[in-house]
Motif scaffolding. Structure first.
Motif, short mmCIF file in Angstrom:
data_model
loop_
_atom_site.label_atom_id
_atom_site.label_comp_id
_atom_site.label_asym_id
_atom_site.label_seq_id
_atom_site.Cartn_x
_atom_site.Cartn_y
_atom_site.Cartn_z
N TRP A 10 0.85 -1.20 0.00
CA TRP A 10 0.00 0.00 0.00
C TRP A 10 0.87 1.23 0.00
N GLN A 11 0.47 2.25 -0.76
CA GLN A 11 1.17 3.52 -0.79
C GLN A 11 0.16 4.64 -0.68
N GLY A 12 0.40 5.57 0.22
CA GLY A 12 -0.47 6.73 0.37
C GLY A 12 -1.44 6.57 1.52
N ASN A 13 -2.41 7.50 1.57
CA ASN A 13 -3.38 7.46 2.67
C ASN A 13 -4.53 6.52 2.33
N GLY A 14 -5.53 6.45 3.22
CA GLY A 14 -6.62 5.50 3.05
C GLY A 14 -7.50 5.75 1.84
N LYS A 15 -7.89 7.00 1.62
CA LYS A 15 -8.85 7.26 0.54
C LYS A 15 -8.19 7.42 -0.83
N SER A 16 -7.09 8.11 -0.90
CA SER A 16 -6.49 8.34 -2.22
C SER A 16 -5.28 7.44 -2.49
N GLY A 17 -4.89 6.65 -1.51
CA GLY A 17 -3.77 5.74 -1.71
C GLY A 17 -4.14 4.57 -2.61
N THR A 18 -3.14 3.80 -2.98
CA THR A 18 -3.37 2.64 -3.83
C THR A 18 -2.60 1.45 -3.28
N PRO A 32 -4.65 -4.46 -8.50
CA PRO A 32 -4.92 -3.20 -7.80
C PRO A 32 -6.11 -3.30 -6.86
N TYR A 33 -5.99 -2.60 -5.75
CA TYR A 33 -7.12 -2.41 -4.84
C TYR A 33 -6.95 -1.09 -4.14
N GLY A 34 -8.06 -0.54 -3.71
CA GLY A 34 -8.03 0.73 -3.02
C GLY A 34 -9.43 1.13 -2.60
N PHE A 35 -9.57 2.35 -2.15
CA PHE A 35 -10.87 2.84 -1.72
C PHE A 35 -11.90 2.69 -2.83
N ASN A 36 -11.51 3.04 -4.05
CA ASN A 36 -12.48 3.01 -5.16
C ASN A 36 -12.88 1.59 -5.56
N THR A 37 -12.02 0.59 -5.37
CA THR A 37 -12.41 -0.78 -5.68
C THR A 37 -13.20 -1.41 -4.54
N ARG A 38 -13.08 -0.84 -3.37
CA ARG A 38 -13.76 -1.38 -2.20
C ARG A 38 -15.12 -0.74 -1.97
N PHE A 39 -15.21 0.56 -2.21
CA PHE A 39 -16.44 1.28 -1.88
C PHE A 39 -17.15 1.89 -3.08
N GLU A 40 -16.52 1.85 -4.26
CA GLU A 40 -17.12 2.50 -5.43
C GLU A 40 -17.24 1.57 -6.64
N ASP A 41 -17.00 0.29 -6.49
CA ASP A 41 -17.14 -0.69 -7.58
C ASP A 41 -16.30 -0.37 -8.82
N LYS A 42 -15.13 0.17 -8.62
CA LYS A 42 -14.20 0.40 -9.73
C LYS A 42 -13.44 -0.89 -10.02
N PRO A 43 -12.82 -1.00 -11.21
CA PRO A 43 -12.07 -2.23 -11.54
C PRO A 43 -10.95 -2.50 -10.54
#
Length: 143
Positions: A10-18, A32-43
């Protein structure tokens, strides 16, 4: 004893990190995983999706072994697991995994099927893990 490994970076903070996940088998490599793949259904993937896949696969295989021991073999079994992530205080918790099974098994009666399915649900390793002791070894690198 069998050990299986996965690796998270993991690199960066919780919301904008990757982050990226890699598994020992290589089936996931720098996924890849991150806030957007966990809470926003992004790839990408997320921990809850991986738990759902693990639980569905583990339960279905456990049932196949239960059936084998009882003298049955499935034509086909399909299991869906829905893992629920609920808000808890300032964070979140996995509150449940709902398994839904559809099975074609020749010559089995409903009572035997129910008994074997419930035994598999209670005894598959991932069901046990979801109520397991968690250990942590944490190392902070200086610099």
């Amino acid at each position: 004893m069998i050990d299986r490994k996965a690796h998270a970076v993991w690199q960066g903070n919780g919301k904008s990190g990757t982050g990226h996940l890699t598994t020992q088998s290589g089936v996931l490599k720098d996924q890849p995983y991150g806030f957007n793949t966990r809470f926003e259904d992004k790839p990408g993937t997320n921990p809850e999706e991986l738990i759902a896949a693990a639980h569905a696969g583990c339960f279905t295989m456990a049932l196949a072994f239960q059936l084998q021991e009882a003298g049955f073999a499935a034509t086909e079994m399909t299991t869906e697991s829905i893992v629920t992530l609920d808000k808890e205080g300032a964070g979140f918790k996995v509150s449940k995994s709902a398994l839904t099974l559809t099975a074609s098994i020749p010559d089995i009666d409903q009572a035997t099927f129910d008994e074997l399915a419930h035994a598999a649900e209670k005894n598959c390793p991932i069901s046990k893990l979801l109520n397991a002791e968690i250990t942590l070894k944490a190392t902070l690198k200086q610099g």
